[in-house]
Design a protein around this motif. Sequence first.
Motif, PDB file in Angstrom:
ATOM      1  N   LEU A  42       0.817  -1.220   0.000  1.00 54.25           N
ATOM      2  CA  LEU A  42       0.000   0.000   0.000  1.00 54.25           C
ATOM      3  C   LEU A  42       0.849   1.268   0.000  1.00 54.25           C
ATOM      4  O   LEU A  42       0.434   2.286  -0.562  1.00 54.25           O
ATOM      5  N   VAL A  43       2.018   1.231   0.616  1.00 55.21           N
ATOM      6  CA  VAL A  43       2.871   2.422   0.649  1.00 55.21           C
ATOM      7  C   VAL A  43       3.883   2.448  -0.496  1.00 55.21           C
ATOM      8  O   VAL A  43       4.627   3.425  -0.640  1.00 55.21           O
ATOM      9  N   LYS A  50       1.510   4.278 -14.815  1.00 54.48           N
ATOM     10  CA  LYS A  50       0.161   3.875 -14.412  1.00 54.48           C
ATOM     11  C   LYS A  50      -0.400   4.840 -13.374  1.00 54.48           C
ATOM     12  O   LYS A  50      -1.191   4.456 -12.526  1.00 54.48           O
ATOM     13  N   ASN A  51       0.012   6.100 -13.449  1.00 58.24           N
ATOM     14  CA  ASN A  51      -0.302   7.054 -12.406  1.00 58.24           C
ATOM     15  C   ASN A  51      -0.878   8.344 -12.999  1.00 58.24           C
ATOM     16  O   ASN A  51      -0.258   9.404 -12.912  1.00 58.24           O
ATOM     17  N   ASP A  60      -2.694   5.515  -2.045  1.00 55.48           N
ATOM     18  CA  ASP A  60      -3.282   6.779  -2.480  1.00 55.48           C
ATOM     19  C   ASP A  60      -4.126   6.580  -3.740  1.00 55.48           C
ATOM     20  O   ASP A  60      -5.193   7.174  -3.882  1.00 55.48           O
ATOM     21  N   MET A  61      -3.638   5.749  -4.653  1.00 56.36           N
ATOM     22  CA  MET A  61      -4.383   5.500  -5.894  1.00 56.36           C
ATOM     23  C   MET A  61      -5.700   4.800  -5.582  1.00 56.36           C
ATOM     24  O   MET A  61      -6.738   5.112  -6.181  1.00 56.36           O
ATOM     25  N   ILE A  62      -5.678   3.855  -4.651  1.00 58.76           N
ATOM     26  CA  ILE A  62      -6.905   3.169  -4.257  1.00 58.76           C
ATOM     27  C   ILE A  62      -7.905   4.181  -3.686  1.00 58.76           C
ATOM     28  O   ILE A  62      -9.099   4.136  -3.999  1.00 58.76           O
ATOM     29  N   ALA A  63      -7.410   5.120  -2.881  1.00 59.19           N
ATOM     30  CA  ALA A  63      -8.285   6.150  -2.319  1.00 59.19           C
ATOM     31  C   ALA A  63      -8.886   7.018  -3.426  1.00 59.19           C
ATOM     32  O   ALA A  63     -10.077   7.348  -3.391  1.00 59.19           O
TER      33      ALA A  63
END
Length: 90
Positions: A42-43, A50-51, A60-63
Amino acid sequence: KRGAPPLTDPSKALPWDRIVAALDTSQERLRAGLASLTPEQLVAPMPADKNPFGVDSVGDMIAVFSFHDGYHVGQLGVLRRLCGKPGAVK
């Protein structure tokens, strides 16, 4: 598909129950995938290719994706009200 021409022939649309079943399957797979992530994953930094949102980590991407999905749910509520239906499906 993104960028595909609009669906104008209702006979070519997928049946509602098939759409709902596909959504259910995708959500089960998503929950299983998220549950399997470790704190280290996750970190981890997001790969630049892919960002699209320029976030720092996978978490952060999941959020961002969670917020993004919620945003579209809100849009559907507005569309339902415009069609004379309640904003939320009960």
